[in-house]
Design a protein around this motif. Structure first.
Motif, PDB file in Angstrom:
ATOM      1  N   VAL A  61       0.827  -1.213   0.000  1.00 11.55           N
ATOM      2  CA  VAL A  61       0.000   0.000   0.000  1.00 11.55           C
ATOM      3  C   VAL A  61       0.864   1.267   0.000  1.00 11.55           C
ATOM      4  CG1 VAL A  61      -1.846   1.245   1.171  1.00 11.55           C
ATOM      5  CG2 VAL A  61      -1.774  -1.260   1.269  1.00 11.55           C
ATOM      6  N   CYS A  62       0.508   2.162  -0.917  1.00 12.84           N
ATOM      7  CA  CYS A  62       1.097   3.514  -0.942  1.00 12.84           C
ATOM      8  C   CYS A  62       0.053   4.443  -0.308  1.00 12.84           C
ATOM      9  CB  CYS A  62       1.390   3.917  -2.385  1.00 12.84           C
ATOM     10  SG  CYS A  62       1.969   5.624  -2.538  1.00 12.84           S
ATOM     11  N   ARG A  63       0.339   4.958   0.893  1.00  8.52           N
ATOM     12  CA  ARG A  63      -0.641   5.812   1.605  1.00  8.52           C
ATOM     13  C   ARG A  63      -0.452   7.285   1.289  1.00  8.52           C
ATOM     14  NH1 ARG A  63      -3.593   2.418   4.313  1.00  8.52           N
ATOM     15  NH2 ARG A  63      -2.613   0.542   5.166  1.00  8.52           N
ATOM     16  N   THR A 115       8.570   3.990   1.905  1.00  5.46           N
ATOM     17  CA  THR A 115       7.450   4.435   2.746  1.00  5.46           C
ATOM     18  C   THR A 115       6.217   3.545   2.556  1.00  5.46           C
ATOM     19  OG1 THR A 115       6.705   5.977   1.039  1.00  5.46           O
ATOM     20  CG2 THR A 115       8.216   6.847   2.700  1.00  5.46           C
ATOM     21  N   LEU A 116       6.287   2.613   1.587  1.00  6.02           N
ATOM     22  CA  LEU A 116       5.152   1.711   1.368  1.00  6.02           C
ATOM     23  C   LEU A 116       5.141   0.620   2.434  1.00  6.02           C
ATOM     24  CD1 LEU A 116       5.317   3.181  -1.381  1.00  6.02           C
ATOM     25  CD2 LEU A 116       4.636   1.056  -2.461  1.00  6.02           C
ATOM     26  N   LEU A 162       8.077   5.257 -10.154  1.00  2.00           N
ATOM     27  CA  LEU A 162       7.700   6.663 -10.364  1.00  2.00           C
ATOM     28  C   LEU A 162       6.282   6.931  -9.856  1.00  2.00           C
ATOM     29  CD1 LEU A 162       9.076   7.143 -14.017  1.00  2.00           C
ATOM     30  CD2 LEU A 162      10.225   7.674 -11.861  1.00  2.00           C
ATOM     31  N   ILE A 163       5.399   5.950 -10.057  1.00  2.00           N
ATOM     32  CA  ILE A 163       3.993   6.130  -9.676  1.00  2.00           C
ATOM     33  C   ILE A 163       3.866   6.348  -8.172  1.00  2.00           C
ATOM     34  CG2 ILE A 163       1.793   4.873  -9.474  1.00  2.00           C
ATOM     35  CD1 ILE A 163       2.525   3.638 -12.276  1.00  2.00           C
ATOM     36  N   VAL A 164       4.637   5.612  -7.372  1.00  2.00           N
ATOM     37  CA  VAL A 164       4.503   5.757  -5.901  1.00  2.00           C
ATOM     38  C   VAL A 164       5.052   7.109  -5.435  1.00  2.00           C
ATOM     39  CG1 VAL A 164       4.569   3.270  -5.510  1.00  2.00           C
ATOM     40  CG2 VAL A 164       6.699   4.588  -5.327  1.00  2.00           C
ATOM     41  N   GLU A 165       5.862   7.744  -6.285  1.00  2.00           N
ATOM     42  CA  GLU A 165       6.378   9.079  -5.930  1.00  2.00           C
ATOM     43  C   GLU A 165       5.529  10.191  -6.534  1.00  2.00           C
ATOM     44  OE1 GLU A 165      10.524   9.538  -6.685  1.00  2.00           O
ATOM     45  OE2 GLU A 165      11.079   7.823  -5.449  1.00  2.00           O
ATOM     46  N   GLY A 166       4.446   9.818  -7.254  1.00  2.00           N
ATOM     47  CA  GLY A 166       3.599  10.836  -7.884  1.00  2.00           C
ATOM     48  C   GLY A 166       4.304  11.525  -9.031  1.00  2.00           C
ATOM     49  N   ALA A 187      -2.413   0.455  -4.390  1.00  2.00           N
ATOM     50  CA  ALA A 187      -1.286  -0.471  -4.572  1.00  2.00           C
ATOM     51  C   ALA A 187      -0.648  -0.163  -5.921  1.00  2.00           C
ATOM     52  CB  ALA A 187      -1.761  -1.912  -4.540  1.00  2.00           C
ATOM     53  N   PRO A 188       0.689  -0.060  -6.026  1.00  2.00           N
ATOM     54  CA  PRO A 188       1.310   0.008  -7.346  1.00  2.00           C
ATOM     55  C   PRO A 188       1.238  -1.374  -8.012  1.00  2.00           C
ATOM     56  CG  PRO A 188       2.998  -0.092  -5.657  1.00  2.00           C
ATOM     57  CD  PRO A 188       1.666  -0.085  -4.937  1.00  2.00           C
ATOM     58  N   GLY A 189       1.887  -1.482  -9.164  1.00  2.00           N
ATOM     59  CA  GLY A 189       1.866  -2.771  -9.875  1.00  2.00           C
ATOM     60  C   GLY A 189       1.180  -2.601 -11.219  1.00  2.00           C
ATOM     61  N   GLY A 190       1.959  -2.354 -12.278  1.00  2.00           N
ATOM     62  CA  GLY A 190       1.401  -2.001 -13.584  1.00  2.00           C
ATOM     63  C   GLY A 190       0.978  -3.171 -14.439  1.00  2.00           C
ATOM     64  N   GLU A 191       1.296  -4.394 -14.020  1.00  2.00           N
ATOM     65  CA  GLU A 191       0.880  -5.562 -14.803  1.00  2.00           C
ATOM     66  C   GLU A 191       0.659  -6.724 -13.848  1.00  2.00           C
ATOM     67  OE1 GLU A 191       3.862  -7.414 -17.280  1.00  2.00           O
ATOM     68  OE2 GLU A 191       5.480  -6.505 -16.143  1.00  2.00           O
ATOM     69  N   ALA A 192      -0.182  -7.666 -14.259  1.00  2.00           N
ATOM     70  CA  ALA A 192      -0.469  -8.812 -13.392  1.00  2.00           C
ATOM     71  C   ALA A 192      -0.891 -10.006 -14.229  1.00  2.00           C
ATOM     72  CB  ALA A 192      -1.568  -8.462 -12.396  1.00  2.00           C
TER      73      ALA A 192
END
Ligand SMILES: NC(=O)c1ccc[n+]([C@@H]2O[C@H](COP(=O)([O-])OP(=O)(O)OC[C@H]3O[C@@H](n4cnc5c(N)ncnc54)[C@H](OP(=O)(O)O)[C@@H]3O)[C@@H](O)[C@H]2O)c1
Length: 326
Positions: free
Chosen positions: A5-7, A14-15, A45-49, A60-65
């Motif tokens: 989790v990115c809060r 920090t996650l 980059l996404i978790v840092e905005g 939650a980050p994660g661009g593919e699954a």
């Protein structure tokens, strides 16, 4: 459900592992029980905005699954619960479950296991789209790959070799160059000393027919200068930092093409072709024509912070995959 989790936007450390609301399949969406998720540079980059899109925390980050369809929303026509699929999630893949529009989901080829599929979906998906669909790379052509031991770079090296091109791989250390050779590069250039332009000129005085550039910054002008007459320069990413400006006179003088590569948009616009690309690569893997992807480590979701840290520190050769227990 459990997730990384990115809060609040900030560095990866920090996650934390925590709980996020259970996703529900809205109209046109499927919910996937995530088995494995590739870790990619944009996740850092996404978790840092600092990326093109900015999900609202907590997320939650994660661009593919990769995983199985658990449920489908109203209007979904292409998938049923139980189907094995891979998805461009944009974010949300580092969780036990994720909801995704069916337009960004493809069936997985038979025989491609979850870890291999997670390692290949984005990196190899991008590389084959760039080399085959955009540049139309032909056997015998000279291909230059920058960042050649990274996720997309190493995939481009292996795919370029599988497609019959002569691959020159450029990377930031001798150890990374050695890995590129193991994956099919005929020759390598280490740019740790910053002398890339001269080294490219001496390796290919007439230039390279196709150049795969996931680095950007000052690398791109060196790449353009190393592009042959009527060559194709593939703009894939900007891992080195800045988005470059190019001297347009060089494009004119070389009669060359500068080609954009946007895999995520391609998947959404042409899912059938993306699925066909995956089938092609699975066939090449099974037949021994394509070197298997290099999975540097398979880590549990709990070690997601470590995975993001290693990607940001340029410390991964090939791919990291998170298993989510979904
Ligand atoms: N266009 C698309 O559709 C698409 C799809 C996927 C990815 N991308 C983009 O392509 C780029 C590369 O993705 P990837 O998955 O190959 O990433 P990756 O696995 O992290 O590899 C990137 C490589 O860039 C090199 N690099 C040079 N300067 C760097 C720096 N300051 N920080 C980090 N790495 C640096 C590193 O190699 P050396 O140490 O050898 O220099 C590293 O191996 C990213 O910008 C990503 O967003 C675009």
């Amino acid at each position: 459900m459990r997730a990384l989790v990115c809060r609040a936007y900030g560095p990866a450390d920090t996650l934390e592992i925590g709980e996020l609301p259970e996703p529900v399949a809205g109209p046109g969406e499927v919910v996937i029980a995530v088995a494995a998720a590739g870790v990619n540079f944009p996740d850092t980059l996404i978790v840092e905005g600092r990326y093109q899109f900015k999900p609202a925390p907590p997320f939650a980050p994660g661009g593919e699954a990769v995983g199985r369809v658990l449920s489908i929303g109203p209007g979904v026509t292409r998938f049923r619960p139980g189907d094995r699929v891979g998805a461009v999630t944009l974010w949300g893949g580092f969780a036990e479950r994720v909801a995704v529009p069916e337009t960004r989901v493809v069936p997985l080829p038979e025989g491609l296991d979850d870890i291999t599929a997670a390692a290949m979906l984005q990196a190899h998906g991008t590389a084959i789209h760039a080399l085959q669909d955009r540049a139309v790379l032909r056997p015998g052509e000279r291909l230059l790959v920058l960042g050649a031991a990274g996720g997309t770079g190493l995939a481009a090296v292996a795919l370029g070799a599988a497609m019959g091109s002569r691959v020159t791989a450029a990377a930031g250390s001798e150890a990374k160059c050695a890995i590129a050779r193991e994956h099919g590069a005929a020759e390598t250039i280490c740019y740790a000393d910053g002398e890339l332009r001269a080294a490219l000129k001496s390796a290919a005085p007439q230039g390279f027919d196709v150049v795969f550039d996931p680095l950007g910054d000052s690398f791109t002008e060196a790449a353009l200068r190393a592009t042959a007459w009527e060559g194709r320069l593939l703009i894939v990413g900007f891992a080195a930092g800045q988005i470059p400006r190019l001297p347009a006179n060089l494009v004119l003088l070389k009669g060359c093409q500068v080609m954009g590569v946007f895999w995520g948009s391609f998947v959404e616009r042409d899912p059938a072709r993306h699925a066909a690309n995956l089938e092609t690569m699975a066939g090449w893997l099974a037949g021994g024509r394509l070197h298997p992807p290099r999975v540097e480590a398979v880590l549990p979701l709990d070690q997601g912070v470590e995975a993001l840290r290693r990607i940001a520190a340029r410390d991964v050769r090939g791919k990291l995959v998170l298993t989510t227990g979904g």
